[in-house]
Design a protein around this motif. Sequence first.
Motif, PDB file in Angstrom:
ATOM      1  N   GLY A 182       0.783  -1.227   0.000  1.00 16.87           N
ATOM      2  CA  GLY A 182       0.000   0.000   0.000  1.00 16.87           C
ATOM      3  C   GLY A 182       0.815   1.277   0.000  1.00 16.87           C
ATOM      4  N   VAL A 183       2.124   1.190   0.160  1.00 17.60           N
ATOM      5  CA  VAL A 183       2.969   2.386   0.197  1.00 17.60           C
ATOM      6  C   VAL A 183       3.339   2.771  -1.236  1.00 17.60           C
ATOM      7  CG1 VAL A 183       5.132   3.362   1.032  1.00 17.60           C
ATOM      8  CG2 VAL A 183       3.857   1.743   2.446  1.00 17.60           C
ATOM      9  N   PRO A 184       3.025   4.000  -1.662  1.00 13.13           N
ATOM     10  CA  PRO A 184       3.348   4.378  -3.050  1.00 13.13           C
ATOM     11  C   PRO A 184       4.847   4.525  -3.255  1.00 13.13           C
ATOM     12  CG  PRO A 184       2.500   6.271  -1.839  1.00 13.13           C
ATOM     13  CD  PRO A 184       2.364   5.085  -0.928  1.00 13.13           C
ATOM     14  N   VAL A 185       5.366   3.800  -4.251  1.00 16.16           N
ATOM     15  CA  VAL A 185       6.781   3.876  -4.597  1.00 16.16           C
ATOM     16  C   VAL A 185       6.970   4.349  -6.037  1.00 16.16           C
ATOM     17  CG1 VAL A 185       8.928   2.560  -4.860  1.00 16.16           C
ATOM     18  CG2 VAL A 185       7.420   2.114  -2.918  1.00 16.16           C
ATOM     19  N   ARG A 186       6.232   3.731  -6.954  1.00 15.61           N
ATOM     20  CA  ARG A 186       6.303   4.109  -8.364  1.00 15.61           C
ATOM     21  C   ARG A 186       5.049   4.913  -8.724  1.00 15.61           C
ATOM     22  NH1 ARG A 186       9.913   1.363 -11.723  1.00 15.61           N
ATOM     23  NH2 ARG A 186       8.561   1.824 -13.489  1.00 15.61           N
ATOM     24  N   PRO A 216      13.007  -7.522 -13.320  1.00 13.03           N
ATOM     25  CA  PRO A 216      13.762  -6.261 -13.231  1.00 13.03           C
ATOM     26  C   PRO A 216      13.768  -5.745 -11.800  1.00 13.03           C
ATOM     27  CG  PRO A 216      11.620  -5.893 -14.235  1.00 13.03           C
ATOM     28  CD  PRO A 216      11.763  -7.380 -14.091  1.00 13.03           C
ATOM     29  N   LEU A 217      14.912  -5.251 -11.366  1.00 13.72           N
ATOM     30  CA  LEU A 217      15.036  -4.725 -10.013  1.00 13.72           C
ATOM     31  C   LEU A 217      14.557  -3.288  -9.932  1.00 13.72           C
ATOM     32  CD1 LEU A 217      18.555  -6.174  -9.196  1.00 13.72           C
ATOM     33  CD2 LEU A 217      16.334  -7.149  -8.633  1.00 13.72           C
ATOM     34  N   PHE A 218      14.968  -2.476 -10.890  1.00 13.13           N
ATOM     35  CA  PHE A 218      14.525  -1.085 -10.931  1.00 13.13           C
ATOM     36  C   PHE A 218      14.686  -0.560 -12.342  1.00 13.13           C
ATOM     37  CE2 PHE A 218      19.026  -0.865  -9.717  1.00 13.13           C
ATOM     38  CZ  PHE A 218      19.534   0.062 -10.615  1.00 13.13           C
ATOM     39  N   THR A 219      14.059   0.576 -12.591  1.00 10.81           N
ATOM     40  CA  THR A 219      14.205   1.270 -13.867  1.00 10.81           C
ATOM     41  C   THR A 219      14.747   2.667 -13.592  1.00 10.81           C
ATOM     42  OG1 THR A 219      11.952   2.164 -13.829  1.00 10.81           O
ATOM     43  CG2 THR A 219      12.276   0.013 -14.881  1.00 10.81           C
ATOM     44  N   VAL A 220      15.426   3.225 -14.589  1.00  9.74           N
ATOM     45  CA  VAL A 220      15.972   4.569 -14.470  1.00  9.74           C
ATOM     46  C   VAL A 220      16.138   5.134 -15.878  1.00  9.74           C
ATOM     47  CG1 VAL A 220      18.351   3.693 -14.414  1.00  9.74           C
ATOM     48  CG2 VAL A 220      17.846   5.964 -13.505  1.00  9.74           C
ATOM     49  N   THR A 245       8.108  -2.822  -8.135  1.00 11.21           N
ATOM     50  CA  THR A 245       7.427  -3.506  -7.040  1.00 11.21           C
ATOM     51  C   THR A 245       6.722  -4.764  -7.543  1.00 11.21           C
ATOM     52  OG1 THR A 245       5.438  -2.193  -7.401  1.00 11.21           O
ATOM     53  CG2 THR A 245       7.087  -1.296  -5.888  1.00 11.21           C
ATOM     54  N   GLY A 246       6.241  -5.556  -6.591  1.00  6.63           N
ATOM     55  CA  GLY A 246       5.488  -6.746  -6.970  1.00  6.63           C
ATOM     56  C   GLY A 246       4.221  -6.404  -7.736  1.00  6.63           C
ATOM     57  N   ALA A 247       3.531  -5.319  -7.321  1.00  7.31           N
ATOM     58  CA  ALA A 247       2.327  -4.909  -8.041  1.00  7.31           C
ATOM     59  C   ALA A 247       2.661  -4.516  -9.477  1.00  7.31           C
ATOM     60  CB  ALA A 247       1.657  -3.744  -7.315  1.00  7.31           C
ATOM     61  N   ALA A 248       3.791  -3.831  -9.668  1.00  6.99           N
ATOM     62  CA  ALA A 248       4.195  -3.457 -11.028  1.00  6.99           C
ATOM     63  C   ALA A 248       4.500  -4.694 -11.864  1.00  6.99           C
ATOM     64  CB  ALA A 248       5.415  -2.538 -10.970  1.00  6.99           C
TER      65      ALA A 248
END
Length: 605
Positions: free
Chosen positions: A40-44, A259-263, A389-392
């Motif tokens: 529930g915490v917004p990250v992306r 993927p771990l992260f995008t940039v 994230t998992g949701a992404a």
Amino acid sequence: MGARSGGVSRLPSGAVAPDGIAAWDGGSALRWTRALPARGVPVRAPEWAFAALPPAAVAGAGLLGGYGGLPAWGAALVALSLVWPVLRPEAAAVGAPVGVVLVLTTGDGLPLPVRVGLAAWQTGLWAAVGLRLAARRRQRAAALAAAGGTTAVAPDGMGGRAPRGTFLLGGGLVLLAAGGVLRAVAALRDGPGGPNAVPAAGWCLAGLGLTVLLSAALARRRAVGPRCGPVPVLRVLARVNGDLETEVYAADDLAARRPLFTVSTADGAGTPDDRAEKAGETGETGDTEQAARDLAEAAGRANGPRTAEPESAQEAGDAGRAEHREADEASALRELVERADSGRAGPLREAVLYGTPYDGAEVVLLAAAAKDGAAPVVETSLGPVRPVTGAALRRRGRAERDRAVREGRRGERREAAVAAAAARAEEAGPRGCERIPRWRAGWADWLLVAPAALFLALLCTDPSWRGSLYGLAAPLIAALIAPRRLLWRITADRDGLWFNGLWGVRRLAWEDVRAVEYEGGRLRIRATRASFDDWRVVSFRWPWLERRLGVPHPYERTAAEITVLWRDPATRPAGQADERLRGRALWPQAVVLGALAAGAVVFLR
């Protein structure tokens, strides 16, 4: 030079110093992803948030200031809580508790349930921001543990001053000035003790400006970090995704599953991989329309005539290198545009990650080139690191499944289009009287225009000045928009595609077609010529109803048939469309529709 191994472009031996850099393997990467905050915490933040949340905050500040009894600056502080948790959590960690106190102590104009709800909402946001900032610390610790204490100085090729924050600095100053002007105008107009709605909106604009300036300062400071001395380094895998962002994977994830992260990144030489800084600051993708225009210009420079002869061998060498560089730029731009059009990801490349990756960090990559034999590329971040994230991941999985279903349907439509082209060729017979394919507006277009027309008619019945304003706008809308929505036509012949329009008919040659797209109820035909504006129409779409009834959207069938003609010259009609088949200018129909709309307004008023 680099080589390809197991489907991965590898860095050449000796390209990285020092030796013994640890690989960010699956186990270490799993510990890093487990450090992410709860679901529930917004990250992306989604792309729409960057455009929708700031106006919503300004409107909310005006409402709280005008009707909530809060002071203007307090209403702005509370409203900015809409923006801070998503776009600048560091500010929310300080501002949210102050907002809670203000709502509980000064919000006398609000009903008690509303005050309690606002206070609870801000408290929840403050807790979510705390969890996100704590997750950053855990991610930093996990990344440092994975690096094993190995550090290195970032490679050359990043340029001098850090390019981050320049756009944000200008945007923040503009917002700050706009807020000050709005506050001053309200003070001059209403004087002290006047309504608080406009002053609260001015304070909120100024607060947004300060927030953007804070983002610029943090981006600049974090981007300068890798240039100031040795930083942790890790071996990873990277590739450019369909949104033109760089995805980073664990070093042993050869299948690119997680993927771990995008940039958003730009290479040190400023080649076509250099996305616009504005897109990097906000996490959005670059402008592929401008990339297409750059492609045409670069191709013209690379292939254009050379009229001046070099005066010496050195000048000849310089001219040859410049020509080769321009040709490489044109090729890279062409690949970039094709990748953006198709949504496909680039090749997987071995890379060395400089800097500690965490949510919001700035990093540098030394990556193998996408082409075999080319030198490694230094890529610097144009935006913050955004963990996946998992949701992404679940959304990505659903999108891939939906894309596979759409591709299957498109394949069926293409087969039907090929069969239709063969049938047209048989009907032509030896005398060549072939039927010219045409597509035109249908029920999907009427389904969009009819409700809009009814809604506008209801607005025109308003007896106030607003109804008069809508009445003046209705004939213009009927004359300028309705004909292009209800009477569009596309005709295909041996030379290309013909499009009717308000003022005339346009032709797009087959070799100038760049893409034929159908996505989300929108049909768009894009051209490589900068002088030809993209042709597009939009309609409602209900995918679930299409699947249940087994009936494709008319735009989907149109896109499939035009795509077949574009990609396979053998399926194109051999004849040429005459003026009757191409269609004519729509301005006579526009005049009639405008007159009918004016008569309807007079009748309704």
